[in-house]
Design an enzyme around this catalytic site. Structure first.
Site, short mmCIF file in Angstrom:
data_model
loop_
_atom_site.label_atom_id
_atom_site.label_comp_id
_atom_site.label_asym_id
_atom_site.label_seq_id
_atom_site.Cartn_x
_atom_site.Cartn_y
_atom_site.Cartn_z
N HIS A 208 -6.67 114.88 35.58
CA HIS A 208 -5.98 115.07 36.80
C HIS A 208 -6.69 114.06 37.57
CE1 HIS A 208 -9.44 117.47 37.95
NE2 HIS A 208 -9.13 117.05 38.90
N HIS B 148 -9.05 107.93 40.97
CA HIS B 148 -9.68 107.81 39.82
C HIS B 148 -9.60 109.06 39.02
CE1 HIS B 148 -12.80 110.10 41.90
NE2 HIS B 148 -12.82 110.64 40.89
#
Length: 178
Positions: free
Chosen positions: A124, A39
């Site tokens: 990220h 995620h």
């Protein structure tokens, strides 16, 4: 409960990120994130009670109002920490829509007096923890193709001896018509 707000990765992007992770696992030691746990975190809340979780759900609704899907593009690999004990991650382009959504999400949390990790937002996807990177190169790697994320979710993080498991508590669909 430990909680965080994250963009769910679209299926193709998640599959390609998982393939990248598997390729890295062949040349790096570490605790790689399970593919279903990949995620992009926008805000880490830490420990929250039920009332704070409900407030966080309202913050998601407000932050996503009038927001369309968010473009995701891989920029390469990066690390936090030392090469012998690093968090290895896949960088994501600082697309204006993504950065704006992260800012709005944090503003809506703050407006509801909800605490979150206030470190600067660096988009990220964490691939591995406690990674030990090889001294040589990583070889040929295939990075995920650009895609769009359409789901922002409040997750509960359940820590166990084999790592964290994430449970979806509340999801907002980003409006594809925008």
């Amino acid at each position: 409960m430990r909680a965080f707000v994250a963009l769910e990765l679209p299926e193709a992007f998640a599959d390609e990120t998982a393939a990248l992770s598997r390729a890295l696992a062949e040349v790096c030691d570490g605790r790689f994130v399970d593919p279903e746990n990949l995620h992009l975190t926008l805000a880490f809340l830490g420990e929250v009670g039920e009332a704070e979780a409900r407030s966080a759900m309202a913050a998601l609704d407000a932050a996503c109002l009038g927001t369309g899907p968010v473009r995701l593009g891989a920029t390469g690999l990066g690390t936090f920490g030392r090469a012998s004990d690093a968090t290895l991650w896949l960088g994501i382009q600082k697309d204006p829509q993504l950065m704006g959504l992260a800012d709005r999400m944090r503003e809506e949390l703050a407006a509801r007096d909800l605490s979150y990790d206030e470190k600067g937002f660096l988009p990220h996807v964490t691939l591995a923890r406690r990674a030990r990177l090889p001294r040589g190169g990583l070889g040929e790697l295939a990075f995920p193709l650009p895609d769009v994320a359409t789901r922002l979710t409040l997750f509960r993080s359940i820590l166990g001896s084999d790592g964290a498991r994430y449970k979806s508590l509340y999801t907002v669909e980003l409006d594809a018509r925008l």
